[in-house]
Enzyme design. Structure first.
Site, PDB file in Angstrom:
ATOM      1  CD  GLU A 119      -2.545  -1.066   2.793  1.00 17.11           C
ATOM      2  OE1 GLU A 119      -3.536  -1.772   2.934  1.00 17.11           O
ATOM      3  OE2 GLU A 119      -2.047  -0.396   3.722  1.00 17.11           O
ATOM      4  CE  LYS A 146       5.740   4.610   6.670  1.00 19.94           C
ATOM      5  NZ  LYS A 146       5.527   6.023   7.032  1.00 19.94           N
ATOM      6  CE  LYS A 191       8.637   2.002  10.336  1.00 25.71           C
ATOM      7  NZ  LYS A 191       8.464   3.153  11.213  1.00 25.71           N
TER       8      LYS A 191
END
Ligand SMILES: Nc1ncnc2c1ncn2[C@@H]1O[C@H](COP(=O)(O)OP(=O)(O)OP(=O)(O)O)[C@@H](O)[C@H]1O
Ligand SMILES: [Mg+2]
Ligand SMILES: [Mg+2]
Length: 783
Positions: A420, A422, A612
């Site tokens: 996705e 960030k 992340k």
């Protein structure tokens, strides 16, 4: 008696607090009816007082306070990390293929050990404690007060003294459990204030009432209450480094004139709440008045703990997770006598109790509801009655940093995952629920920060916009989202709509915001849903949660959208999606496990199941650090009017101390330096705090630990000067090389700054990556 009814912590009956009390009593009533539901409550709209840049004329004691034991993560003991048991070692050896490197062995062993360490440690502690309790029933200990009487504060101070005197977690747990057992047996209505005093908090975070009284005010109070000079107190403080000890010393020097009534737990708690709530005209004098009275009535070690509570740092090494385990155990133990305690099943019962209380608390992190339910319905009742409830924010799930796409692929090992965007804004947990029926029906929207702070005041526009994205049939929910600054399209200039950088978002005012005056628009990007139409969804996997999210909401132009995502598998595709995200104004990607048991929502955990991947990972340390400014060095040349460099620290929740990590002097614009000087000079303190571990660093001035900055570094190195993460990797500490300032993190409290074990992990990972690849280890979040 009014006091005895107000189990929920609402002892004070001051003007302006009726709403709170109504709320608390409302919660209690509903619990007593056997139904837990906070939906009928008023939203908690009290705002936390904060230090605001360019607003340094705020009075010292109004500055952003910091509660002590707000541990949000577990620090696994280094020895447990490094030494998996012999059995574990043997088992894990069997799975290994020949061509794995030594580093990978180590990493994997560490990961496995880490994952189970917390559970094992709790399990072992519970077993050992059960053995102690079988020999000597805590239920039969003598107490220093009689049934029904208010618990004396001295009982708590004695427990604190024991807890402070030992470094062994088991002994800390034992002392806490014994105290709680007695309180439950004799004066159960004092359990809630007792728990709050142990964790040094006044209410759940979202109610925003915090301790953290400035040094100046405490020095004045001690001086006035003991008839000594401020200058002498300051001198003592320089010598002793701990205002608590100074308070005890000053009392001893004071002639005792008459004996005042002993302090009680509920009385002290009520006074602390009053002090924290005082604002405005003359609040300084009023605060001093209450503190003076508290000190005058205190004996033995009591002044020390009172002062430390007021400072916001209890520093007895009692982590919140230990208090929670003690709470669970004491509820199980309280009703048991002689034979029942000797029963075989006690250990299991205690273990089960701890497991349930922890699980429930991670969904519903408020003692105001958990403690009364435990007292009334026990551990089993708690599981049935307490669940995630809109209106009570939970600690968000956090992500692990990674340094390369290869690392991401290694981690997910062919299991489905989603990438996705960030977004670079502020975390927003949005709660929506309806209460009342007929004409009285109303819906409530609340926005909470990553610290469970109520941001509905800061974001009235989100509150106003939100109803437009809710589809029919969506009656109540908790959304996990990122709130970003947003620029609408400008057709005249031919400019498309776009994301704005984080800095734009931080320009928004925090108080007194009217929707019509807002200049920086925000758009919400939802990426998860935790609760829908009366049901918690935490235990579903992300694939299922995402499906529900998309079914229940719809995008609204310039206001609401789902986080852009793609299910990818190859590193080339991930790389181009990463590049695309950065081009669109994002920080990079979040990569998340999609299916199965590893894809549930893990509140408060920094999980391996969320990774992340930031644009600036690919060089440097992998992630930025968020550090607390605890000192400064005077400037030279152009910077003579301001501070020239700063001493930064990380926060160690276990020891409640700040550990110096680097000196920082680059990355600032002139305006930034000027603004920092304005904010920080108001936070200067007389001497280094006892809980600042600065190693060999020697700044010219020290500050109250309030300000958090995001910092980037070229890499991390072992250091004979700084004390951060000392003992975790080496006997030396770890420092940052070539650190540079990025921005202020006013969405993080000092206690939420980067933790020593994160720094140790970054250091280790860097060492491993130099040899090519390697995995991070699991962090157990709060638990
Ligand atoms: N799609 C997304 N999924 C999850 N989080 C997202 C997403 N987009 C943006 N975020 C934000 O990214 C944050 C995690 O990365 P970031 O490095 O910004 O964390 P942080 O706030 O600095 O905290 P920490 O460094 O302690 O993890 C989340 O807390 C959330 O605010
Ligand atoms: Mg962020
Ligand atoms: Mg970060």
């Amino acid at each position: 008696m009014a006091r005895q009814q107000t189990l929920m912590g609402g002892f004070a009956k001051e003007p302006g607090k009726e709403k709170d009390e109504a709320k608390s009593n409302n919660g209690l009533k509903e619990v007593q009816n056997g139904k837990l539901n906070t939906q009928g409550q008023e939203p908690a709209s009290k705002k936390r007082s904060r230090v605001i840049i360019d607003d340094s004329d705020e009075e010292e004691e109004e500055a952003k306070p910091q509660p002590a034991a707000k541990a949000t993560k577990v620090t696994t003991k280094p020895e447990e990390l490094k030494k998996p048991s012999k059995k574990d070692e043997d088992e894990s050896m069997e799975d290994k293929t020949e061509n794995e490197t030594d580093e990978e062995y180590e990493e994997e062993e560490q990961e496995a050990a880490n994952q189970s360490a917390e559970k094992k440690r709790d399990g072992e502690a519970v077993k050992k404690l059960a053995a102690i309790f079988v020999k000597q029933a805590p239920t039969e200990d003598k107490a220093s007060w009689k049934e029904g009487e208010a618990v004396p504060y001295s009982a708590l101070a004695e427990a604190f003294t024991k807890i402070e005197a030992t470094t062994k977690r088991l002994e800390k747990l034992e002392a806490t459990t014994k105290l709680f057992v007695k309180v439950i047996q004799l004066t159960p209505q004092d359990l809630l204030p007792c728990v709050y005093l142990c964790i040094n908090r006044l209410c759940p975070d979202y109610e925003g009432l915090e301790l953290g009284i400035g040094e100046g005010l405490l020095v004045k109070s001690i001086a006035q209450s003991t008839g000594r000079d401020v200058a002498r107190i300051k001198k003592d403080l320089e010598a002793k480094g701990d205002l608590g000890l100074v308070a005890i010393g000053s009392k001893q020097k004071q002639p005792t004139m008459f004996k005042s009534a002993a302090l009680t737990i509920r009385g002290v708690f009520k006074n602390l709440k009053e002090i924290a709530a005082m604002t405005g005209n003359k609040s300084q004098e009023r605060k001093i008045g209450v503190i003076k009275k508290l000190l005058a009535s205190s004996n033995a070690e009591e002044p020390k703990y009172i002062i430390r509570s007021l400072e916001g740092k209890l520093r007895i090494g009692l982590a919140e997770k230990t208090v929670l385990v003690a709470l669970a155990q004491s509820v199980v133990l309280a009703g048991k006598k002689g034979k029942e305690l000797a029963s075989e099943s006690l250990t299991q019962e205690l273990e089960k109790g701890v497991e349930i209380v922890k699980a429930v608390f991670s969904e519903l992190p408020t003692y105001d509801l958990v403690v009364p339910t435990l007292l009334r319905a026990g551990v089993q009742g708690l599981r049935k009655e307490c669940n995630l409830t809109p209106g009570v924010p939970l600690k968000p799930m956090l992500a692990k940093p990674t340094k390369a796409i290869g690392e991401v692929l290694d981690r997910f090992e062919g299991k489905p995952f989603v990438c996705e965007y960030k977004y670079d804004g502020e975390r927003a947990q949005v709660h929506y629920y309806k209460s009342g029926t007929g004409d009285k029906a109303k819906s409530t929207i609340q926005v909470f920060s990553r610290n469970s702070e109520n941001m509905s005041v800061k974001y009235p526009d989100i509150v106003e916009q939100l109803p437009r994205c809710i589809k029919e049939g969506t009656e109540s929910f908790v959304l996990d989202a990122e709130c970003t600054a947003w620029q609408k399209a400008d057709p005249e200039k031919g400019l498309p709509a776009r994301l704005l950088p984080f800095q734009e978002l931080s320009r928004r005012k925090r108080k007194d915001i009217k929707v019509e005056d807002i200049k920086v628009k925000v758009k919400l990007f939802a990426f998860d849903i935790l609760y829908l139409n009366g049901k918690p969804l935490l235990h579903l996997d992300l694939a299922s949660r995402r499906a529900l999210l998309q079914k229940s909401f719809e995008p609204v132009q310039d206001e609401f959208d789902f986080a852009i995502s793609k299910d990818l598998t190859s590193s080339e595709d991930i790389q181009s999606f990463l590049d695309e995200s950065v081009k669109e104004g994002c920080e990079g990607l979040m990569v998340k496990m999609l299916e199965g048991n590893d894809a549930t929502y893990e509140p408060s955990r920094r999980s391996m199941n969320w990774l992340k991947l930031k644009k600036d990972y690919l060089a440097g340390t992998g992630d930025s650090l968020d550090l607390v400014v605890i000192g400064a060095y005077y400037g030279k040349g152009k910077r003579t009017n301001w501070y020239g460099a700063f001493l930064l620290a990380c926060y160690d929740a276990d020891s409640e101390s700040y550990q110096a990590v680097c000196k920082l002097g680059t990355g600032f614009s002139e305006e930034a330096l000027e603004a920092h000087h304005k904010t920080l000079s108001a936070l200067e303190i007389t001497t280094k705090k006892g809980y600042y571990d600065v190693g060999e660093a020697k700044p010219d001035v020290y500050f109250e630990a309030k300000i958090v900055w995001e910092v980037l570094a070229a890499d991390l190195s072992l250091s004979p000067v700084y004390s951060a993460a000392k003992g975790l990797v080496d006997h030396r500490g770890i420092s940052l090389r070539f650190p540079r300032y990025v921005r202020i993190r006013d969405d993080k409290d000092p206690e939420d700054s980067t933790a020593p074990d994160q720094i140790a992990e970054m250091y280790r990972k860097q060492a491993v990556t130099h040899h090519g690849g390697g995995k991070g280890d699991e962090d157990d979040g709060f638990w």
